[in-house]
Design a protein around this motif. Structure first.
Motif, PDB file in Angstrom:
ATOM      1  N   HIS A 144      48.625 -30.317 -30.398  1.00  0.00           N
ATOM      2  CA  HIS A 144      48.323 -31.739 -30.266  1.00  0.00           C
ATOM      3  C   HIS A 144      46.835 -31.962 -29.980  1.00  0.00           C
ATOM      4  N   MET A 145      46.217 -31.039 -29.245  1.00  0.00           N
ATOM      5  CA  MET A 145      44.816 -31.207 -28.823  1.00  0.00           C
ATOM      6  C   MET A 145      43.815 -30.598 -29.793  1.00  0.00           C
ATOM      7  N   VAL A 146      44.305 -29.855 -30.778  1.00  0.00           N
ATOM      8  CA  VAL A 146      43.373 -29.118 -31.648  1.00  0.00           C
ATOM      9  C   VAL A 146      42.478 -30.066 -32.449  1.00  0.00           C
ATOM     10  N   GLU A 147      41.172 -29.875 -32.312  1.00  0.00           N
ATOM     11  CA  GLU A 147      40.218 -30.668 -33.077  1.00  0.00           C
ATOM     12  C   GLU A 147      39.819 -29.960 -34.353  1.00  0.00           C
ATOM     13  N   LYS A 148      39.745 -28.632 -34.249  1.00  0.00           N
ATOM     14  CA  LYS A 148      39.285 -27.870 -35.397  1.00  0.00           C
ATOM     15  C   LYS A 148      39.693 -26.421 -35.217  1.00  0.00           C
ATOM     16  N   CYS A 149      40.042 -25.777 -36.325  1.00  0.00           N
ATOM     17  CA  CYS A 149      40.252 -24.333 -36.245  1.00  0.00           C
ATOM     18  C   CYS A 149      39.783 -23.697 -37.550  1.00  0.00           C
ATOM     19  N   GLY A 150      39.455 -22.438 -37.488  1.00  0.00           N
ATOM     20  CA  GLY A 150      38.982 -21.747 -38.675  1.00  0.00           C
ATOM     21  C   GLY A 150      38.267 -20.457 -38.317  1.00  0.00           C
ATOM     22  N   GLN A 151      37.727 -19.833 -39.350  1.00  0.00           N
ATOM     23  CA  GLN A 151      37.142 -18.505 -39.193  1.00  0.00           C
ATOM     24  C   GLN A 151      35.612 -18.584 -39.151  1.00  0.00           C
ATOM     25  N   LEU A 152      35.020 -17.840 -38.220  1.00  0.00           N
ATOM     26  CA  LEU A 152      33.564 -17.684 -38.162  1.00  0.00           C
ATOM     27  C   LEU A 152      33.247 -16.244 -37.783  1.00  0.00           C
ATOM     28  N   ASN A 153      32.042 -15.811 -38.080  1.00  0.00           N
ATOM     29  CA  ASN A 153      31.568 -14.531 -37.567  1.00  0.00           C
ATOM     30  C   ASN A 153      30.981 -14.768 -36.186  1.00  0.00           C
ATOM     31  N   LYS A 154      31.265 -13.846 -35.293  1.00  0.00           N
ATOM     32  CA  LYS A 154      30.905 -14.047 -33.894  1.00  0.00           C
ATOM     33  C   LYS A 154      30.366 -12.762 -33.285  1.00  0.00           C
ATOM     34  N   THR A 155      29.368 -12.904 -32.438  1.00  0.00           N
ATOM     35  CA  THR A 155      28.992 -11.799 -31.562  1.00  0.00           C
ATOM     36  C   THR A 155      28.624 -12.354 -30.202  1.00  0.00           C
ATOM     37  N   LYS A 156      29.117 -11.714 -29.170  1.00  0.00           N
ATOM     38  CA  LYS A 156      28.725 -12.089 -27.811  1.00  0.00           C
ATOM     39  C   LYS A 156      27.407 -11.388 -27.537  1.00  0.00           C
ATOM     40  N   ILE A 157      26.428 -12.103 -26.995  1.00  0.00           N
ATOM     41  CA  ILE A 157      25.126 -11.468 -26.743  1.00  0.00           C
ATOM     42  C   ILE A 157      24.763 -11.421 -25.268  1.00  0.00           C
ATOM     43  N   ALA A 158      25.540 -12.109 -24.414  1.00  0.00           N
ATOM     44  CA  ALA A 158      25.305 -11.998 -22.967  1.00  0.00           C
ATOM     45  C   ALA A 158      26.582 -12.319 -22.211  1.00  0.00           C
ATOM     46  N   GLU A 159      26.734 -11.648 -21.096  1.00  0.00           N
ATOM     47  CA  GLU A 159      27.887 -11.848 -20.208  1.00  0.00           C
ATOM     48  C   GLU A 159      27.338 -12.123 -18.807  1.00  0.00           C
TER      49      GLU A 159
END
Ligand code: I3P
Length: 126
Positions: free
Chosen positions: A10-25
């Motif tokens: 019900h709350m979903v605004e958008k979904c889909g595929q992207l390339n991702k990398t985390k660069i900081a934690e």
């Protein structure tokens, strides 16, 4: 549960595929590790799922996000200097977790950038 999935759907605004990398934690730099990810933008959160490699199976019943970030107070900006890839934007949470997100398709990247920015701005005004 099915109820939780229905609520989320019900709350979903958008979904889909992207390339991702985390660069900081938590402000600490991480080594880049680009991978395809399935993103769901819903409520105040951006959720990252393991890429199902099949199109648009939502909700991914039973599966939980690999990670989920709170968009309140987050920052987003185009990042032409942080990667050799094109259409990359940089995303930073208040807790100092940073990601690069990217698609080779410029329109896909633009749509995600605008959608995430829209939610951040809405939360800024609350
Ligand atoms: C990194 C990897 C990334 C690249 C990064 C490299 O090497 O090739 O794809 O980032 O560049 O360091 P490794 O596989 O050895 O970890 P981009 O694709 O975003 O350019 P960087 O160090 O210049 O950020």
């Amino acid at each position: 549960s099915i109820t939780d999935d229905a609520e989320l759907l019900h709350m979903v605004e958008k979904c889909g595929q992207l390339n991702k990398t985390k660069i900081a934690e938590g402000g600490r730099k991480l080594r880049k590790c680009w991978a395809s990810s399935w993103l769901v933008l819903a409520g105040n959160s951006l959720m990252f799922y393991k890429d199902p490699k099949v199109s648009a199976a939502w909700p991914p019943s039973g599966s939980r996000p690999e990670s989920s970030v709170d968009l309140r107070g987050a920052r987003i900006e185009w990042a032409r200097d942080l990667s050799s890839k094109r259409n990359v934007f940089h995303f930073r949470t208040v807790t100092g977790n940073e990601y690069l997100l990217q698609s080779d398709n410029e329109a896909v990247s633009q749509d995600w950038y605008q959608a995430i920015k829209g939610v951040i701005h809405r939360l800024d005004q609350e």
